[in-house]
Design a protein around this motif. Structure first.
Motif, mmCIF file in Angstrom:
data_model
loop_
_atom_site.group_PDB
_atom_site.id
_atom_site.type_symbol
_atom_site.label_atom_id
_atom_site.label_comp_id
_atom_site.label_asym_id
_atom_site.label_seq_id
_atom_site.Cartn_x
_atom_site.Cartn_y
_atom_site.Cartn_z
ATOM 1 N N GLY A 175 0.850 -1.182 0.000
ATOM 2 C CA GLY A 175 0.000 0.000 0.000
ATOM 3 C C GLY A 175 0.887 1.233 0.000
ATOM 4 N N ASP A 196 2.376 -8.573 -1.612
ATOM 5 C CA ASP A 196 1.030 -8.028 -1.474
ATOM 6 C C ASP A 196 0.051 -8.997 -2.126
ATOM 7 O OD1 ASP A 196 -0.056 -5.002 -0.695
ATOM 8 O OD2 ASP A 196 -1.416 -6.126 -1.984
ATOM 9 N N ASP A 198 -2.644 -8.018 -3.643
ATOM 10 C CA ASP A 198 -3.294 -7.352 -4.763
ATOM 11 C C ASP A 198 -2.364 -7.325 -5.975
ATOM 12 O OD1 ASP A 198 -5.563 -5.600 -5.788
ATOM 13 O OD2 ASP A 198 -3.821 -4.311 -6.110
ATOM 14 N N GLU A 199 -2.883 -7.762 -7.121
ATOM 15 C CA GLU A 199 -2.067 -7.860 -8.334
ATOM 16 C C GLU A 199 -1.577 -6.492 -8.800
ATOM 17 O OE1 GLU A 199 -2.424 -9.567 -12.942
ATOM 18 O OE2 GLU A 199 -4.117 -9.743 -11.542
ATOM 19 N N ARG A 201 -1.011 -3.793 -6.997
ATOM 20 C CA ARG A 201 0.037 -3.303 -6.108
ATOM 21 C C ARG A 201 1.343 -4.069 -6.320
ATOM 22 N NH1 ARG A 201 -3.049 -1.757 -0.358
ATOM 23 N NH2 ARG A 201 -3.891 0.204 -1.162
ATOM 24 N N ASN A 215 3.024 -13.215 -3.850
ATOM 25 C CA ASN A 215 1.627 -13.128 -3.437
ATOM 26 C C ASN A 215 1.435 -13.967 -2.181
ATOM 27 O OD1 ASN A 215 -1.115 -13.082 -3.096
ATOM 28 N ND2 ASN A 215 -1.621 -13.712 -5.196
ATOM 29 N N GLN A 330 -11.213 0.082 -0.729
ATOM 30 C CA GLN A 330 -11.019 -1.197 -1.418
ATOM 31 C C GLN A 330 -9.586 -1.706 -1.303
ATOM 32 O OE1 GLN A 330 -12.452 -0.829 -5.473
ATOM 33 N NE2 GLN A 330 -14.286 0.264 -4.812
ATOM 34 N N GLN A 331 -8.657 -0.808 -0.999
ATOM 35 C CA GLN A 331 -7.242 -1.137 -0.778
ATOM 36 C C GLN A 331 -6.643 -1.951 -1.926
ATOM 37 O OE1 GLN A 331 -7.999 -2.525 3.543
ATOM 38 N NE2 GLN A 331 -6.032 -1.459 3.675
ATOM 39 N N ASN A 332 -6.884 -1.475 -3.124
ATOM 40 C CA ASN A 332 -6.361 -2.212 -4.282
ATOM 41 C C ASN A 332 -5.683 -1.285 -5.288
ATOM 42 O OD1 ASN A 332 -8.558 -0.911 -5.342
ATOM 43 N ND2 ASN A 332 -9.639 -2.751 -6.006
ATOM 44 N N GLY A 333 -5.286 -0.122 -4.846
ATOM 45 C CA GLY A 333 -4.600 0.797 -5.749
ATOM 46 C C GLY A 333 -3.443 1.466 -5.061
#
Length: 340
Positions: A175, A196, A198-199, A201, A215, A330-333
């Motif tokens: 993040g 992480d 998330d792909e 990130r 991952n 959403q914590q994906n960016g």
């Protein structure tokens, strides 16, 4: 003026409060950028009945001094100065406060701006002049906002950990803090293993120079990190995700004599003392950074040409606050920032 106030249960409101006026020793800033921090989500998600009185959010403030109160003599508190804010204030006289660590003040309850007093998610913000950190003209206001907490937290952790270019560091969570850590570690010459779930990130970490990305959903992260390091393990690990499993993996992925830094708020971590003793680990919780470290981080970013603006994937206006935090939740960016 209007500012963003968290109401709990993933709700917020733009409320109207009086424009601030500086008292003795204070200044008013015209906000230019106010960063969105992962720790905001802990407040954003709270039950409504656990919320404090109305306080404007935002603890990554950056702007320009527009008014100065009586008795202010700091050279970088003049009208027109570009400044960041060290977002804590204590008694200003104890050993901790005078050494640049007001968040460690033992004499008075520490004020955290954006939590205990109005923060930066508004057109103006009032703070004591001694919280100001000069912002070099070569840095954007958004970069200054990042340094004011998220990037500064990564810097402060590495400062305590003693990271060097000889280290291999596993950074758990990519993040805003973790990506900042990846940028800083690479600029210092370290080898970085970024983790992480998330792909997007992970891809960003790779574009920031991470030597390997993993991952955690695949499981077996300590073994995967040992495989990448010739069976030895990382020399250092930094946990930024605030997840118990990430903390456990950070402790278990470093080699004997290794160092583990912990900054992810929310993680509950337990370990066997006997196991840690036999590995001779250093385990270091780290809480943001000192005032001096905030300035040192900014200087390093300039000297090494670190592109902090690349952290920001989302730029918002205050009127877009609801959409901004729904998206950030959403914590994906990458990192979000309000620009004024």
């Amino acid at each position: 003026m209007r500012g963003i106030v968290f109401r709990g249960e993933c709700k917020l409101e733009l409320v109207t409060v009086p424009d601030p006026t500086p008292g003795p020793g204070e200044v008013v800033l015209e906000m230019k950028a106010s960063g969105m921090c992962g720790s905001d989500l802990n407040v954003y998600r709270r039950p409504a009945n656990a919320m404090a009185p109305t306080v404007i959010a935002g603890h990554e403030p950056c702007g320009v001094v527009v008014a100065v109160g009586l008795g202010v003599i700091s050279p970088h508190a003049r009208v027109g100065a570009r400044v960041m804010v060290h977002h804590y204030h204590g008694c200003a006289g104890c050993e901790d406060c005078r050494s640049g660590w007001p968040q460690m003040c033992q004499r008075l309850p520490v004020i955290v701006y954006g939590q205990d007093a109005h923060g930066g998610h508004a057109p103006y913000m009032k703070v004591p002049a001694d919280t100001l950190v000069p912002l070099d003209g070569r840095l954007s206001f958004a970069a200054g906002a990042a340094i004011s907490c998220g990037t500064g937290t990564a810097w402060g952790a590495f400062e305590r950990m003693g990271l060097t270019g000889r280290d291999t560091v596993a950074i758990f969570g990519q993040g805003p803090v973790g990506l900042s850590a990846t940028l800083i570690a690479k600029a210092q010459g370290a080898r970085v293993i970024a983790l992480d779930i998330d792909e997007v990130r992970r891809a960003t970490a790779k574009s920031f120079g991470a030597d390997s990305v993993l991952n955690p959903i695949d499981g077996g992260m300590p073994d995967a990190i040992r495989e990448l390091t010739g069976g030895k393990g990382a020399t250092m690990a930094l946990e930024t995700a605030g997840a118990a499993t990430a903390g456990q993996d950070a402790l278990n992925c470093v080699r004997p004599w290794g160092t583990v830094g912990l900054v992810g708020i929310g993680a509950e971590i337990s370990f066997s003392l006997a196991k840690m003793l036999r590995k001779q680990l250093r385990i270091l919780p780290s809480w943001t950074m000192s005032i001096q470290a905030q300035k040192a981080c900014a200087d390093f970013v300039i000297e090494r040409g670190v592109d902090l603006d690349a952290l920001f994937t989302d730029r918002w206006t205050l009127d877009q606050a609801d959409d901004a935090y729904r998206h950030f939740n959403q914590q994906n960016g990458g990192k979000g920032v309000f620009l004024m």
